[in-house]
Design a protein around this motif. Structure first.
Motif, short mmCIF file in Angstrom:
data_model
loop_
_atom_site.label_atom_id
_atom_site.label_comp_id
_atom_site.label_asym_id
_atom_site.label_seq_id
_atom_site.Cartn_x
_atom_site.Cartn_y
_atom_site.Cartn_z
N GLN A 1 28.69 38.02 43.78
CA GLN A 1 29.67 37.21 43.08
C GLN A 1 31.02 37.22 43.79
OE1 GLN A 1 29.79 38.79 39.07
NE2 GLN A 1 27.95 37.66 38.49
N GLU A 2 31.50 36.03 44.14
CA GLU A 2 32.85 35.84 44.64
C GLU A 2 33.65 35.20 43.51
OE1 GLU A 2 29.68 35.53 46.80
OE2 GLU A 2 30.62 33.69 47.59
N LEU A 3 34.70 35.86 43.06
CA LEU A 3 35.38 35.48 41.82
C LEU A 3 36.89 35.56 41.96
CD1 LEU A 3 33.22 37.68 39.39
CD2 LEU A 3 32.95 35.23 39.74
N HIS A 4 37.58 34.87 41.03
CA HIS A 4 39.01 35.06 40.79
C HIS A 4 39.86 34.88 42.05
CE1 HIS A 4 37.08 37.85 37.67
NE2 HIS A 4 37.40 36.73 37.06
N ALA A 5 39.63 33.80 42.76
CA ALA A 5 40.41 33.54 43.98
C ALA A 5 41.85 33.15 43.63
CB ALA A 5 39.75 32.43 44.78
N LYS A 6 42.78 33.68 44.40
CA LYS A 6 44.19 33.33 44.24
C LYS A 6 44.77 32.94 45.60
CE LYS A 6 44.87 34.05 39.82
NZ LYS A 6 45.86 35.03 39.35
N TRP A 7 45.68 31.98 45.59
CA TRP A 7 46.25 31.43 46.81
C TRP A 7 47.36 32.33 47.37
CZ3 TRP A 7 44.43 27.03 49.13
CH2 TRP A 7 43.60 26.19 48.37
N HIS A 8 47.34 32.49 48.67
CA HIS A 8 48.50 33.04 49.37
C HIS A 8 49.55 31.94 49.45
CE1 HIS A 8 50.94 34.54 52.73
NE2 HIS A 8 50.43 35.75 52.48
N PRO A 9 50.85 32.27 49.41
CA PRO A 9 51.87 31.22 49.46
C PRO A 9 51.84 30.35 50.71
CG PRO A 9 52.86 33.43 49.49
CD PRO A 9 51.43 33.59 49.16
N ASP A 10 51.17 30.79 51.80
CA ASP A 10 51.10 29.93 52.99
C ASP A 10 50.06 28.83 52.83
OD1 ASP A 10 48.58 31.09 53.42
OD2 ASP A 10 49.20 32.22 55.19
N GLY A 11 49.25 28.85 51.76
CA GLY A 11 48.28 27.80 51.50
C GLY A 11 47.04 27.84 52.36
N ASP A 12 46.95 28.79 53.29
CA ASP A 12 45.80 28.87 54.18
C ASP A 12 44.93 30.10 53.90
OD1 ASP A 12 44.21 28.00 56.47
OD2 ASP A 12 45.02 29.76 57.50
N LYS A 13 45.34 30.95 52.98
CA LYS A 13 44.57 32.15 52.70
C LYS A 13 44.33 32.29 51.20
CE LYS A 13 47.33 34.93 55.12
NZ LYS A 13 48.07 34.06 56.05
N LEU A 14 43.22 32.95 50.88
CA LEU A 14 42.87 33.26 49.50
C LEU A 14 42.49 34.73 49.42
CD1 LEU A 14 40.51 30.23 48.85
CD2 LEU A 14 42.70 30.54 47.70
N VAL A 15 42.92 35.40 48.38
CA VAL A 15 42.41 36.73 48.09
C VAL A 15 41.45 36.60 46.91
CG1 VAL A 15 44.31 37.37 46.54
CG2 VAL A 15 42.99 39.15 47.66
N PHE A 16 40.31 37.29 46.97
CA PHE A 16 39.33 37.16 45.90
C PHE A 16 38.58 38.46 45.72
CE2 PHE A 16 37.08 36.04 49.77
CZ PHE A 16 35.80 36.55 49.61
N GLU A 17 37.86 38.53 44.62
CA GLU A 17 37.04 39.69 44.28
C GLU A 17 35.59 39.38 44.68
OE1 GLU A 17 35.37 41.57 40.05
OE2 GLU A 17 37.21 40.37 40.10
N TRP A 18 34.97 40.31 45.38
CA TRP A 18 33.55 40.15 45.74
C TRP A 18 32.82 41.42 45.35
CZ3 TRP A 18 31.24 40.94 51.26
CH2 TRP A 18 29.86 40.72 51.22
N HIS A 19 31.74 41.25 44.63
CA HIS A 19 30.92 42.42 44.34
C HIS A 19 29.45 42.05 44.24
CE1 HIS A 19 30.76 41.37 39.97
NE2 HIS A 19 32.01 41.02 40.14
N ASP A 20 28.64 42.91 44.81
CA ASP A 20 27.19 42.89 44.69
C ASP A 20 26.75 44.35 44.70
OD1 ASP A 20 27.14 43.83 47.30
OD2 ASP A 20 26.34 42.01 48.17
N PRO A 21 25.46 44.64 44.66
CA PRO A 21 25.05 46.06 44.58
C PRO A 21 25.55 46.93 45.72
CG PRO A 21 23.22 44.64 43.96
CD PRO A 21 24.30 43.73 44.45
N THR A 22 25.90 46.35 46.86
CA THR A 22 26.31 47.17 48.01
C THR A 22 27.76 47.00 48.41
OG1 THR A 22 25.60 45.46 49.58
CG2 THR A 22 23.95 47.10 48.91
N SER A 23 28.47 46.04 47.86
CA SER A 23 29.84 45.77 48.31
C SER A 23 30.71 45.40 47.12
CB SER A 23 29.85 44.63 49.33
OG SER A 23 31.16 44.37 49.77
#
Length: 303
Positions: free
Chosen positions: A261-283
């Motif tokens: 699951q890749e979830l809850h993406a938020k924009w960096h103010p430069d508009g070219d990057k996103l920070v997000f939450e990723w989780h599966d059984p190993t990561s």
């Protein structure tokens, strides 16, 4: 506005560990990026089923992790978001028999409870100017509705709510609202926009499954959201990917295709990057995606 007496993807025990370089482990999620792009805020619990979830901050590169809340009266805290001026953080927390919305300074000081409403009052987000706060309210056995209030918790009023469950409202330029809803649909949530009085309702996505947490880009020309449309069984607990589209719903494309699951993406103010939450059984953890290159790297949270 009620002032509290509480003191204001790893646990406090790890933060107090003297050995540097040990990466935090546990449930890490719901990130947001500060308006100047230098810091992130997120929630953490070493064991999500047992531990109290607290709110933490760190530099954008994962260094200088700091616990902002010590609030055991509310086991779960979620959705921390920075104010447009970078001075305050909103979040919601379970308290008594429901959930309420709180505000604190960027360093965790001056914690206040903004709402004292029945039911669950969750998912607060700032208006673009920071003068208003939009949120969801759910009465017992009721449907999710969209509300708005002034920054200090005053003048709470209900926005127009189409028939159904209406989630994650975000105020755009002018009078426009972005949200997700199962309006005129069955077992499906899609992204919509409308004027705050309910006029000019437009469905932006026409996808199966659950499509929500829409976030508008800094230039207000793109929307990112997470979707489970690629999960074979459309399970709520199944596979989620991130998608991006223009604000009118055109030009949609998938931008992640990781397992889990890749979830809850938020924009960096430069508009070219996103920070997000990723989780599966190993990561598990927070990741940074560079849109221009497609590169994804983990944000290693180091005390």
């Amino acid at each position: 506005m009620k002032k509290l007496s509480f003191l204001a993807l790893p646990i406090l025990l790890l933060l107090n560990c003297k050995s540097e370089g040990q990466e935090l482990e546990g449930h890490i999620g719901r990130p947001d990026i500060s308006p100047d792009g230098t810091k992130i805020v997120f929630i953490y619990a070493r064991d999500a089923s047992k531990d109290v979830w607290e709110i933490y901050s760190a530099d954008i590169d994962g260094k200088n992790v700091r616990q902002l809340t010590t609030f055991p009266e509310a086991r779960i805290k979620k959705g921390p978001v920075w104010s447009p001026d970078g001075q305050s953080i909103l979040f919601h927390a379970d308290i008594e028999d429901g959930a309420q919305i709180f505000i604190m300074g960027a360093n965790g000081e001056n914690l206040y409870q903004l709402t004292q409403l029945p039911g669950y009052n969750v998912e607060p987000i700032w208006s673009p100017t920071g003068g208003e706060i939009i949120f969801n309210s759910i009465l017992e056995q009721g449907k999710a509705k969209m509300f708005i209030m002034d920054r200090d918790g005053s003048r709470i009023r209900e926005l127009y709510n189409p028939e159904g469950e209406n989630w994650y409202p975000r105020k755009l330029k002018g009078d426009k609202i972005l949200f997700t809803s199962d309006f005129k649909q069955r077992d499906t949530h899609n992204v919509f926009s409308m004027n705050s009085d309910g006029s000019d309702i437009r469905q932006l996505t026409f996808l199966e499954g659950i499509n929500w947490f829409p976030e508008i880009s800094p230039n207000m020309d793109k929307i990112v959201f997470n979707s489970n449309k690629d999960d074979p069984e459309l399970r709520d607990s199944g596979n989620y990917n991130l998608y991006i589209m223009n604000t009118d719903g055109s030009g949609m494309e998938r931008i992640t295709n990781l397992p889990g699951q890749e979830l809850h993406a938020k924009w960096h103010p430069d508009g070219d990057k996103l920070v997000f939450e990723w989780h599966d059984p190993t990561s598990k953890g927070l990741y940074l995606l560079e849109l221009s290159t497609g590169n994804i790297r983990k944000i290693r949270l180091i005390p």
